[in-house]
Scaffold this motif. Sequence first.
Motif, PDB file in Angstrom:
ATOM      1  N   HIS A 161      55.967  29.487  28.774  1.00 33.90           N
ATOM      2  CA  HIS A 161      55.350  29.620  30.095  1.00 33.90           C
ATOM      3  C   HIS A 161      53.962  30.197  29.812  1.00 33.90           C
ATOM      4  N   GLY A 162      52.950  29.360  29.824  1.00 32.83           N
ATOM      5  CA  GLY A 162      51.621  29.831  29.440  1.00 32.83           C
ATOM      6  C   GLY A 162      51.671  30.365  28.018  1.00 32.83           C
ATOM      7  N   LEU A 163      51.231  31.608  27.855  1.00 30.62           N
ATOM      8  CA  LEU A 163      51.212  32.196  26.513  1.00 30.62           C
ATOM      9  C   LEU A 163      52.568  32.743  26.103  1.00 30.62           C
ATOM     10  N   LEU A 164      53.446  32.911  27.086  1.00 32.17           N
ATOM     11  CA  LEU A 164      54.747  33.510  26.786  1.00 32.17           C
ATOM     12  C   LEU A 164      55.699  32.478  26.182  1.00 32.17           C
ATOM     13  N   GLN A 165      56.237  32.798  25.012  1.00 31.45           N
ATOM     14  CA  GLN A 165      57.215  31.907  24.395  1.00 31.45           C
ATOM     15  C   GLN A 165      58.603  32.309  24.885  1.00 31.45           C
ATOM     16  N   ALA A 166      59.129  31.557  25.857  1.00 29.89           N
ATOM     17  CA  ALA A 166      60.398  31.929  26.496  1.00 29.89           C
ATOM     18  C   ALA A 166      61.599  31.452  25.689  1.00 29.89           C
ATOM     19  N   VAL A 167      61.399  30.372  24.917  1.00 28.40           N
ATOM     20  CA  VAL A 167      62.456  29.828  24.046  1.00 28.40           C
ATOM     21  C   VAL A 167      61.835  29.668  22.675  1.00 28.40           C
ATOM     22  N   SER A 168      62.435  30.347  21.665  1.00 28.62           N
ATOM     23  CA  SER A 168      61.812  30.410  20.337  1.00 28.62           C
ATOM     24  C   SER A 168      62.725  29.843  19.272  1.00 28.62           C
ATOM     25  N   ASP A 169      62.382  28.676  18.778  1.00 32.69           N
ATOM     26  CA  ASP A 169      63.021  28.170  17.564  1.00 32.69           C
ATOM     27  C   ASP A 169      64.550  28.121  17.675  1.00 32.69           C
ATOM     28  N   ILE A 170      65.021  27.488  18.733  1.00 32.05           N
ATOM     29  CA  ILE A 170      66.474  27.452  18.975  1.00 32.05           C
ATOM     30  C   ILE A 170      67.103  26.234  18.317  1.00 32.05           C
ATOM     31  N   ASP A 171      68.189  26.490  17.581  1.00 28.94           N
ATOM     32  CA  ASP A 171      69.021  25.420  17.014  1.00 28.94           C
ATOM     33  C   ASP A 171      70.382  25.483  17.699  1.00 28.94           C
ATOM     34  N   LEU A 172      70.850  24.352  18.156  1.00 30.58           N
ATOM     35  CA  LEU A 172      72.171  24.299  18.798  1.00 30.58           C
ATOM     36  C   LEU A 172      72.816  22.974  18.453  1.00 30.58           C
ATOM     37  N   SER A 173      74.136  23.016  18.320  1.00 34.81           N
ATOM     38  CA  SER A 173      74.845  21.758  18.116  1.00 34.81           C
ATOM     39  C   SER A 173      76.101  21.821  18.971  1.00 34.81           C
ATOM     40  N   LEU A 174      76.369  20.746  19.662  1.00 29.98           N
ATOM     41  CA  LEU A 174      77.508  20.748  20.584  1.00 29.98           C
ATOM     42  C   LEU A 174      78.291  19.461  20.389  1.00 29.98           C
ATOM     43  N   ALA A 175      79.588  19.620  20.114  1.00 27.60           N
ATOM     44  CA  ALA A 175      80.441  18.436  19.953  1.00 27.60           C
ATOM     45  C   ALA A 175      80.948  18.000  21.319  1.00 27.60           C
ATOM     46  N   GLU A 176      81.349  16.758  21.408  1.00 27.75           N
ATOM     47  CA  GLU A 176      81.917  16.226  22.647  1.00 27.75           C
ATOM     48  C   GLU A 176      83.089  17.107  23.092  1.00 27.75           C
ATOM     49  N   GLY A 177      83.096  17.487  24.357  1.00 23.43           N
ATOM     50  CA  GLY A 177      84.206  18.273  24.906  1.00 23.43           C
ATOM     51  C   GLY A 177      84.057  19.773  24.739  1.00 23.43           C
ATOM     52  N   GLU A 178      83.051  20.215  23.965  1.00 19.34           N
ATOM     53  CA  GLU A 178      82.862  21.650  23.759  1.00 19.34           C
ATOM     54  C   GLU A 178      82.202  22.300  24.964  1.00 19.34           C
ATOM     55  N   ARG A 179      82.496  23.585  25.120  1.00 18.84           N
ATOM     56  CA  ARG A 179      81.869  24.349  26.197  1.00 18.84           C
ATOM     57  C   ARG A 179      81.175  25.563  25.588  1.00 18.84           C
ATOM     58  N   LEU A 180      79.884  25.559  25.727  1.00 18.14           N
ATOM     59  CA  LEU A 180      79.074  26.637  25.164  1.00 18.14           C
ATOM     60  C   LEU A 180      78.541  27.504  26.290  1.00 18.14           C
ATOM     61  N   ALA A 181      78.677  28.817  26.158  1.00 17.52           N
ATOM     62  CA  ALA A 181      78.087  29.734  27.138  1.00 17.52           C
ATOM     63  C   ALA A 181      76.860  30.386  26.533  1.00 17.52           C
ATOM     64  N   ALA A 234      89.279  20.522  33.731  1.00 13.27           N
ATOM     65  CA  ALA A 234      90.425  19.771  33.214  1.00 13.27           C
ATOM     66  C   ALA A 234      89.982  18.474  32.534  1.00 13.27           C
ATOM     67  N   THR A 235      88.807  17.960  32.889  1.00 14.19           N
ATOM     68  CA  THR A 235      88.343  16.711  32.282  1.00 14.19           C
ATOM     69  C   THR A 235      87.682  16.940  30.919  1.00 14.19           C
ATOM     70  N   ARG A 236      87.562  18.187  30.508  1.00 12.71           N
ATOM     71  CA  ARG A 236      86.909  18.536  29.236  1.00 12.71           C
ATOM     72  C   ARG A 236      85.496  17.945  29.133  1.00 12.71           C
ATOM     73  N   THR A 237      84.785  17.968  30.229  1.00 16.91           N
ATOM     74  CA  THR A 237      83.375  17.587  30.177  1.00 16.91           C
ATOM     75  C   THR A 237      82.627  18.593  29.301  1.00 16.91           C
ATOM     76  N   THR A 238      81.738  18.092  28.473  1.00 20.56           N
ATOM     77  CA  THR A 238      80.949  18.969  27.616  1.00 20.56           C
ATOM     78  C   THR A 238      80.016  19.808  28.499  1.00 20.56           C
ATOM     79  N   LEU A 239      80.010  21.104  28.258  1.00 17.41           N
ATOM     80  CA  LEU A 239      79.296  22.016  29.156  1.00 17.41           C
ATOM     81  C   LEU A 239      78.404  22.976  28.393  1.00 17.41           C
ATOM     82  N   ILE A 240      77.244  23.269  28.984  1.00 26.03           N
ATOM     83  CA  ILE A 240      76.523  24.489  28.599  1.00 26.03           C
ATOM     84  C   ILE A 240      76.411  25.299  29.877  1.00 26.03           C
ATOM     85  N   LEU A 241      76.872  26.517  29.809  1.00 24.66           N
ATOM     86  CA  LEU A 241      77.055  27.318  31.006  1.00 24.66           C
ATOM     87  C   LEU A 241      76.314  28.641  30.866  1.00 24.66           C
ATOM     88  N   VAL A 242      75.613  29.014  31.917  1.00 20.90           N
ATOM     89  CA  VAL A 242      75.050  30.361  31.991  1.00 20.90           C
ATOM     90  C   VAL A 242      75.787  31.065  33.123  1.00 20.90           C
TER      91      VAL A 242
END
Length: 234
Positions: A13-33, A181-189
């Motif tokens: 956001h402008g000069l502010l780095q709000a997300v820095s060098d993020i690595d993520l991997s998500l398999a089908e059906g996984e739920r990441l918080a 119940a459908t095991r939809t892949t999710l990223i949840l906050v």
Amino acid sequence: MSLLQVTGLVARHGLLQAVSDIDLSLAEGERLALVGANGAGKTTLLRTLAGIHPAAAGRIVFEGRDVTALPAHQRTALGMALVPEGRRLFKSMSVADNLRVALAAHRAGPWNFDSVLAAFPQLVPKLKAQAGSLSGGQQQAVAIGRALMTNPRLLLLDEVSLGLSPVAVQGVYDSLQSLLATRTTLILVEQDLQRTFSIADRIACLLEGRVVASGRAGEMTREEVMDHYFGHRT
Ligand code: ATP
């Protein structure tokens, strides 16, 4: 193959780095918080994954395809759907029309107008009402229903309980059971750690835009997550 592979993602956001060098991997059906204090970068990360906020660096690969430069509507068409913080409904449009707008990005799958209403029966008597006239919990149901209408392969849920009464939160989560119940892949906050632990397979703790800890939900204690949450273990 991962459904989602994120490498070196940066968002500003402008000069502010709000997300820095993020690595993520998500398999089908996984739920990441994603867990972290206010301002840790969770919303910016979800918005960047959805294509609403630009990536300043890094790569987002979805089902083997590099989507980093694709606009949000094309990512939705590929099966990425965001339920945004604050819901962002078309407040002067009817509930039915708010759901129908998602038909533009409809993909084949179990979700359609009827199955969404079966999952959120509280919306049936409200279909003709203006979305803005609904209670917070009902509006959240519309926002989730709208995302489901696209039949997402990956659903990004940003603080669905924010600003809702405990009863309304319970109602939203009860309705989410059919989705879970459908095991939809999710990223949840989700601020409520108890709910987070009950839903997520994996947890990533964010602090100042970086993942400072991550692991399987069953292998992390709430105390550990709370410590990272407040930045005691960096
Ligand atoms: P919250 O739980 O409060 O939503 P968050 O973890 O989702 O927090 P973000 O909203 O992504 O965090 O914010 C990350 C950082 O980016 C914060 O420092 C925030 O102040 C800043 N930020 C967020 N949105 C904007 C914006 N539109 N303009 C400038 N700075 C922003």
